[in-house]
Design an enzyme around this catalytic site. Structure first.
Site, PDB file in Angstrom:
ATOM      1  CG  HIS A 106      -5.477  -3.037  -0.286  1.00  0.00           C
ATOM      2  ND1 HIS A 106      -4.817  -2.461  -1.351  1.00  0.00           N
ATOM      3  CD2 HIS A 106      -5.028  -2.392   0.832  1.00  0.00           C
ATOM      4  CE1 HIS A 106      -4.025  -1.501  -0.900  1.00  0.00           C
ATOM      5  NE2 HIS A 106      -4.129  -1.450   0.414  1.00  0.00           N
TER       6      HIS A 106
ATOM      7  CG  ASP B  98      -1.949   1.082   1.245  1.00  0.00           C
ATOM      8  OD1 ASP B  98      -2.929   1.073   0.472  1.00  0.00           O
ATOM      9  OD2 ASP B  98      -1.743   2.012   2.051  1.00  0.00           O
TER      10      ASP B  98
ATOM     11  CE1 TYR C 158      -4.513   7.330   0.254  1.00  0.00           C
ATOM     12  CE2 TYR C 158      -4.161   7.569   2.613  1.00  0.00           C
ATOM     13  CZ  TYR C 158      -4.387   6.767   1.510  1.00  0.00           C
ATOM     14  OH  TYR C 158      -4.480   5.414   1.670  1.00  0.00           O
TER      15      TYR C 158
END
Length: 299
Positions: A279, A107, A214
């Protein structure tokens, strides 16, 4: 250092930031650095740490800056890609008996691993990435694939000030536990696992720091897109190191097309897809992931 089963806990300062880490294996063994993603911490590698150490590697899994017990520098700019990569380079210098290492990332840790191999090829002996797209492939899919745009909505929503913190952080970070539980295969995370992740995210400043990854990334990507549109070109995205890409195909956030058409950026690449994994691939299929990592490192 404090001993916790098969590993030790410690802290070190690299790149002007204090990082908590877990380490296993002998200090003079070849170094492997394990980089976790959002919203996790070193604990996401609990299955791989002892297995890699038993196979003869010195394994270091940090809480990346801002997470869990690591320092949480203020401001979005503290989480720019250059700073995150600098942390990894510092860890390799601190723990390696040479100036390079094997890097594994999942990730966000995978994104940082890609960028480390691109920007500092001399420090990466081998690269393994789990469910994290090569940055150029991600931009490619955003431009041409409406499904990837739809799956990326959460990253856009994280740009809002305070709102994501309120939603994920309410009731002792219940939203973090819900995110993990609802997007993984049944039974991947038990109640003790979810409690640990919630506690890590509940530490003062941790959730904002994690979301700032982010926020910093979007600002950096916008600047890159503007420069390319103006005709200034971009930096190379080529990875020289031998690379293993492990991909859980049931990833709700990333399309499988991100594993395709990478030859121009990653000439020495092996792709291993796990159709039943999500994921959270090293948690969904820990034995499969460990087996593939050991086979790859042993080549």
């Amino acid at each position: 250092m404090a001993l916790d089963g098969a590993w030790t806990h410690g802290q070190t300062v690299v790149n002007d930031v204090r990082l908590h880490y877990v380490a296993a294996g002998e200090e003079d063994d070849p170094l492997v650095v394990l980089l976790h993603g959002f919203p996790e911490f070193w604990y996401s590698w609990r299955e791989q740490l002892p297995a890699l150490a038993d196979a003869g590697y010195r394994v270091v899994a940090p809480d990346m800056r801002g997470y869990n017990r690591s320092e949480k520098p203020p401001g979005v700019g503290s989480y720019r890609t250059a700073e995150l990569v600098g942390d990894v380079v510092g860890l390799i210098d601190r723990f390696g008996d040479s100036s390079s290492a094997r890097i594994v990332g999942h990730d966000w840790g995978g994104l940082v691993a890609w960028e480390t191999a691109i920007r500092y090829p001399e420090v990466v002996d081998q690269l393994a990435v789990l469910n994290a797209p090569h940055p150029a492939a991600y931009r490619r899919e955003l431009r041409r694939n409406s499904d990837q745009w739809r799956r990326s909505w959460y990253a856009v929503s994280f740009q809002l000030p305070l709102v994501p913190e309120a939603l994920l952080g309410a009731r002792d970070c219940a939203g973090v536990g819900r995110l993990l539980r609802e997007t993984a295969n049944p039974g991947t995370f038990d109640e003790d696992d979810l409690r640990r992740y919630r506690e890590a995210a509940s530490r003062p400043g941790a959730l904002t720091a994690a979301l700032n990854y982010y926020r910093a990334a979007l600002r950096g990507n916008l600047r890159r897109e503007i420069r390319e549109w103006l005709g200034f070109g971009g930096r190379s995205a080529v990875v020289d190191a031998p690379t293993l890409l492990i991909w859980g195909e049931r990833d709700p956030a990333l399309v499988v097309e991100l594993t395709e058409g990478l030859d121009g950026w990653v000439p020495d690449l092996r792709v291993e897809r796990l159709p039943e994994a999500t994921h959270w691939v090293q948690n969904d299929r820990p034995d499969d992931v460990t087996e593939r990592l050991l086979a790859f490192f042993g080549e």
